[in-house]
Motif scaffolding. Sequence first.
Motif, PDB file in Angstrom:
ATOM      1  N   GLU B 166       0.854  -1.196   0.000  1.00  0.00           N
ATOM      2  CA  GLU B 166       0.000   0.000   0.000  1.00  0.00           C
ATOM      3  C   GLU B 166       0.885   1.239   0.000  1.00  0.00           C
ATOM      4  OE1 GLU B 166      -3.412   0.234   0.080  1.00  0.00           O
ATOM      5  OE2 GLU B 166      -3.630  -1.944  -0.070  1.00  0.00           O
ATOM      6  N   ASN B 167       0.587   2.184  -0.879  1.00  0.00           N
ATOM      7  CA  ASN B 167       1.351   3.430  -0.893  1.00  0.00           C
ATOM      8  C   ASN B 167       1.218   4.195   0.422  1.00  0.00           C
ATOM      9  OD1 ASN B 167       3.034   3.954  -3.150  1.00  0.00           O
ATOM     10  ND2 ASN B 167       1.231   4.067  -4.462  1.00  0.00           N
ATOM     11  N   ASP B 168       0.111   3.990   1.122  1.00  0.00           N
ATOM     12  CA  ASP B 168      -0.027   4.631   2.435  1.00  0.00           C
ATOM     13  C   ASP B 168       1.040   4.135   3.401  1.00  0.00           C
ATOM     14  OD1 ASP B 168      -2.374   6.280   2.072  1.00  0.00           O
ATOM     15  OD2 ASP B 168      -3.495   4.416   1.859  1.00  0.00           O
ATOM     16  N   ASP B 169       1.397   2.859   3.273  1.00  0.00           N
ATOM     17  CA  ASP B 169       2.453   2.320   4.131  1.00  0.00           C
ATOM     18  C   ASP B 169       3.827   2.823   3.697  1.00  0.00           C
ATOM     19  OD1 ASP B 169       0.728   0.874   5.832  1.00  0.00           O
ATOM     20  OD2 ASP B 169       0.600  -0.755   4.371  1.00  0.00           O
ATOM     21  N   VAL B 170       3.985   3.043   2.375  1.00  0.00           N
ATOM     22  CA  VAL B 170       5.237   3.627   1.884  1.00  0.00           C
ATOM     23  C   VAL B 170       5.403   5.033   2.471  1.00  0.00           C
ATOM     24  CG1 VAL B 170       6.463   4.475  -0.158  1.00  0.00           C
ATOM     25  CG2 VAL B 170       5.275   2.269  -0.245  1.00  0.00           C
ATOM     26  N   VAL B 171       4.314   5.789   2.498  1.00  0.00           N
ATOM     27  CA  VAL B 171       4.347   7.138   3.082  1.00  0.00           C
ATOM     28  C   VAL B 171       4.796   7.057   4.543  1.00  0.00           C
ATOM     29  CG1 VAL B 171       2.906   9.090   3.816  1.00  0.00           C
ATOM     30  CG2 VAL B 171       2.674   8.156   1.495  1.00  0.00           C
ATOM     31  N   ARG B 172       4.327   6.061   5.233  1.00  0.00           N
ATOM     32  CA  ARG B 172       4.670   5.914   6.656  1.00  0.00           C
ATOM     33  C   ARG B 172       6.175   5.724   6.862  1.00  0.00           C
ATOM     34  NH1 ARG B 172       5.195   1.325   9.085  1.00  0.00           N
ATOM     35  NH2 ARG B 172       3.886   0.145   7.631  1.00  0.00           N
ATOM     36  N   VAL B 173       6.788   4.785   6.122  1.00  0.00           N
ATOM     37  CA  VAL B 173       8.235   4.551   6.325  1.00  0.00           C
ATOM     38  C   VAL B 173       9.048   5.743   5.809  1.00  0.00           C
ATOM     39  CG1 VAL B 173       8.196   2.038   6.436  1.00  0.00           C
ATOM     40  CG2 VAL B 173       8.404   3.138   4.204  1.00  0.00           C
ATOM     41  N   LEU B 174       8.525   6.393   4.793  1.00  0.00           N
ATOM     42  CA  LEU B 174       9.196   7.571   4.238  1.00  0.00           C
ATOM     43  C   LEU B 174       9.183   8.703   5.269  1.00  0.00           C
ATOM     44  CD1 LEU B 174      10.378   8.137   1.426  1.00  0.00           C
ATOM     45  CD2 LEU B 174       8.170   9.103   0.794  1.00  0.00           C
ATOM     46  N   GLN B 175       8.060   8.862   5.925  1.00  0.00           N
ATOM     47  CA  GLN B 175       7.931   9.936   6.922  1.00  0.00           C
ATOM     48  C   GLN B 175       8.912   9.712   8.072  1.00  0.00           C
ATOM     49  OE1 GLN B 175       6.226   9.702  10.159  1.00  0.00           O
ATOM     50  NE2 GLN B 175       6.840  11.835  10.523  1.00  0.00           N
ATOM     51  N   GLN B 176       9.052   8.449   8.475  1.00  0.00           N
ATOM     52  CA  GLN B 176      10.002   8.113   9.531  1.00  0.00           C
ATOM     53  C   GLN B 176      11.430   8.479   9.119  1.00  0.00           C
ATOM     54  OE1 GLN B 176       8.193   3.914  10.316  1.00  0.00           O
ATOM     55  NE2 GLN B 176       9.929   4.170  11.727  1.00  0.00           N
ATOM     56  N   ALA B 177      11.781   8.114   7.880  1.00  0.00           N
ATOM     57  CA  ALA B 177      13.157   8.295   7.416  1.00  0.00           C
ATOM     58  C   ALA B 177      13.478   9.771   7.207  1.00  0.00           C
ATOM     59  CB  ALA B 177      13.378   7.532   6.115  1.00  0.00           C
ATOM     60  N   LEU B 178      12.517  10.517   6.718  1.00  0.00           N
ATOM     61  CA  LEU B 178      12.788  11.914   6.354  1.00  0.00           C
ATOM     62  C   LEU B 178      12.409  12.887   7.458  1.00  0.00           C
ATOM     63  CD1 LEU B 178      11.455  11.970   2.660  1.00  0.00           C
ATOM     64  CD2 LEU B 178      13.843  11.920   3.413  1.00  0.00           C
ATOM     65  N   LYS B 179      11.790  12.387   8.523  1.00  0.00           N
ATOM     66  CA  LYS B 179      11.278  13.258   9.587  1.00  0.00           C
ATOM     67  C   LYS B 179      10.411  14.384   8.991  1.00  0.00           C
ATOM     68  CE  LYS B 179      14.069  10.924  12.276  1.00  0.00           C
ATOM     69  NZ  LYS B 179      13.460   9.629  12.615  1.00  0.00           N
ATOM     70  N   ALA B 180       9.574  13.994   8.049  1.00  0.00           N
ATOM     71  CA  ALA B 180       8.687  14.991   7.436  1.00  0.00           C
ATOM     72  C   ALA B 180       7.658  15.430   8.458  1.00  0.00           C
ATOM     73  CB  ALA B 180       8.002  14.385   6.214  1.00  0.00           C
ATOM     74  N   ASP B 181       7.463  16.734   8.576  1.00  0.00           N
ATOM     75  CA  ASP B 181       6.458  17.200   9.539  1.00  0.00           C
ATOM     76  C   ASP B 181       5.061  17.241   8.937  1.00  0.00           C
ATOM     77  OD1 ASP B 181       7.326  19.191   7.908  1.00  0.00           O
ATOM     78  OD2 ASP B 181       7.410  20.745   9.432  1.00  0.00           O
ATOM     79  N   THR B 182       4.992  17.448   7.631  1.00  0.00           N
ATOM     80  CA  THR B 182       3.688  17.572   6.979  1.00  0.00           C
ATOM     81  C   THR B 182       3.493  16.480   5.922  1.00  0.00           C
ATOM     82  OG1 THR B 182       3.753  19.965   7.284  1.00  0.00           O
ATOM     83  CG2 THR B 182       2.187  19.127   5.649  1.00  0.00           C
ATOM     84  N   VAL B 183       2.337  15.864   5.954  1.00  0.00           N
ATOM     85  CA  VAL B 183       1.970  14.890   4.929  1.00  0.00           C
ATOM     86  C   VAL B 183       0.673  15.358   4.279  1.00  0.00           C
ATOM     87  CG1 VAL B 183       1.293  12.500   4.453  1.00  0.00           C
ATOM     88  CG2 VAL B 183       3.053  12.970   6.183  1.00  0.00           C
ATOM     89  N   ILE B 184       0.708  15.527   2.959  1.00  0.00           N
ATOM     90  CA  ILE B 184      -0.501  15.902   2.223  1.00  0.00           C
ATOM     91  C   ILE B 184      -0.965  14.680   1.448  1.00  0.00           C
ATOM     92  CG2 ILE B 184      -1.452  17.367   0.399  1.00  0.00           C
ATOM     93  CD1 ILE B 184       0.621  19.448   1.082  1.00  0.00           C
ATOM     94  N   ASN B 185      -2.207  14.306   1.653  1.00  0.00           N
ATOM     95  CA  ASN B 185      -2.745  13.096   1.056  1.00  0.00           C
ATOM     96  C   ASN B 185      -3.910  13.501   0.150  1.00  0.00           C
ATOM     97  OD1 ASN B 185      -3.659  10.536   0.537  1.00  0.00           O
ATOM     98  ND2 ASN B 185      -3.464   9.829   2.663  1.00  0.00           N
ATOM     99  N   LEU B 186      -3.688  13.472  -1.147  1.00  0.00           N
ATOM    100  CA  LEU B 186      -4.697  13.974  -2.089  1.00  0.00           C
ATOM    101  C   LEU B 186      -5.568  12.847  -2.623  1.00  0.00           C
ATOM    102  CD1 LEU B 186      -2.323  16.476  -3.908  1.00  0.00           C
ATOM    103  CD2 LEU B 186      -4.085  17.007  -2.186  1.00  0.00           C
ATOM    104  N   ILE B 187      -6.863  12.967  -2.363  1.00  0.00           N
ATOM    105  CA  ILE B 187      -7.796  11.899  -2.708  1.00  0.00           C
ATOM    106  C   ILE B 187      -8.945  12.434  -3.565  1.00  0.00           C
ATOM    107  CG2 ILE B 187      -7.197  10.632  -0.596  1.00  0.00           C
ATOM    108  CD1 ILE B 187      -9.929  11.575   0.562  1.00  0.00           C
TER     109      ILE B 187
END
Lengths: 263, 263
Positions: B166-187
């Motif tokens: 799931e790309n949502d799970d990819v976003v999760r590991v990416l956020q951990q690695a990059l310490k991203a503060d903001t996640v925009i999820n366009l649906i």
Amino acid sequence: MIIVKIGGGSTINIPGVIEDLAGIDERYVIVHGANALRDKLAEDLGQPKQVLTSVKGYTSVYSDEKLLNVMMMAYAGLRNKRIVELCQQQGINAVGLSGLDGKMVQGQRNKGIRVYQGKKLKIVRDFSGKPKTVNAPLLQLLLDNGYVPVLTVPIIDELNAAINTENDDVVRVLQQALKADTVINLIEAPGFLEDRNDAGSLIAKISAGELEAREQQVEGRMKRKILALRKLFEHGASRIVIGDGRREHPVIDALAGKGTVIE
Amino acid sequence: MIIVKIGGGSTINIPGVIEDLAGIDERYVIVHGANALRDKLAEDLGQPKQVLTSVKGYTSVYSDEKLLNVMMMAYAGLRNKRIVELCQQQGINAVGLSGLDGKMVQGQRNKGIRVYQGKKLKIVRDFSGKPKTVNAPLLQLLLDNGYVPVLTVPIIDELNAAINTENDDVVRVLQQALKADTVINLIEAPGFLEDRNDAGSLIAKISAGELEAREQQVEGRMKRKILALRKLFEHGASRIVIGDGRREHPVIDALAGKGTVIE
């Protein structure tokens, strides 16, 4: 530096190619085709390819937006990612890129191809063109950090649109940028054949000077391929091997001089 | 650092998303889906997708080798390269990568999904799994050199095979690695809706703490999505915006707090 071009025919032994590459110490970049896959996909999707023959006798695929979509799927999608997967399984840390990615391969869109429609001369414009430069800094960045670039079409034109081009031409600009001394071109034949219908008529050696005469003897796609080879020597390649991509060890055999050696 | 996830629905205004991103000063990484494209391609090729529902009620696509081929074509091929092309046209030097490339997203293959076949409990194993880590050095290398990574599935498993996730799970590991503060999820919706059939029932704000309760209220794919959101907060995200990807300015509006803001 070696450039390894994997032809897009359906009988190329890609796992064998990658297995061979895993044992090589020299730096290399992979360029691959996928024309058999593209043709099959286009057929399956009910949009078979159309081939244009220019007034000068060079053939090319009519590359409209739909064909570019199919190419993105076949070349940059399925074939590229399965090659990257095979590389990873052999311990090669491959990164697959089209010419669009980081503007890896920039080209100029064809202004139009002069073709005869019946007896009428017509100019047809599509999304095709010629590669002019590669993003050498990005290639070096990847190579210096232990990644093996796996490149394929489409490339990007002067207005940043995706265009189709011949992978042989991509190899040419890549060779210029990387100063690669050796180019291995893996095809579905034992090498260059004197008679294309006789697998026993392999030409083991050709001098670079002979290429122009050879170009005059052949037709269509092969004519274009020899032209691309000729240009490699104009830009400093010292050795090209046209090897049989269907063998058990396509790369090892090509490096050992099996096939047609041009130098 | 912002992570922008572009959903795979057919009505997402991708050109609008890329145009918005061209005006942003902060660093960002793009993750995109292509599920509508994949489903259409699978249909066109005569291999419609099969959906598995686990005994716990989570749904997932049955990912055999053929489906992985289709995903490579739809996600890593056509959608990824057309997004990269749009980026280049807007002056964003994008590099499109699947999780296989440079082992960008490494995961663990599912041992099997427990499903009911009729009344029988059965374990089905396919090429799917969960992302565990990302290649942060390669991401940083690209970002530090001015490239914008455009990531998509498939990813690579512990035996270096391509797997769906799931790309949502990819976003999760990416956020951990990059310490991203903001996640925009366009649906393809105005945001989270109280009643999925009522576009007027938008929930403008949710606290991170509320997510678990929300997860219990929904089913199928949405259940999995909320679970993935919850995990983002466990790893340091401070703000998630679920925005409408169909608007004229999907990213500008999301950054302005239009949609559902979770914080």
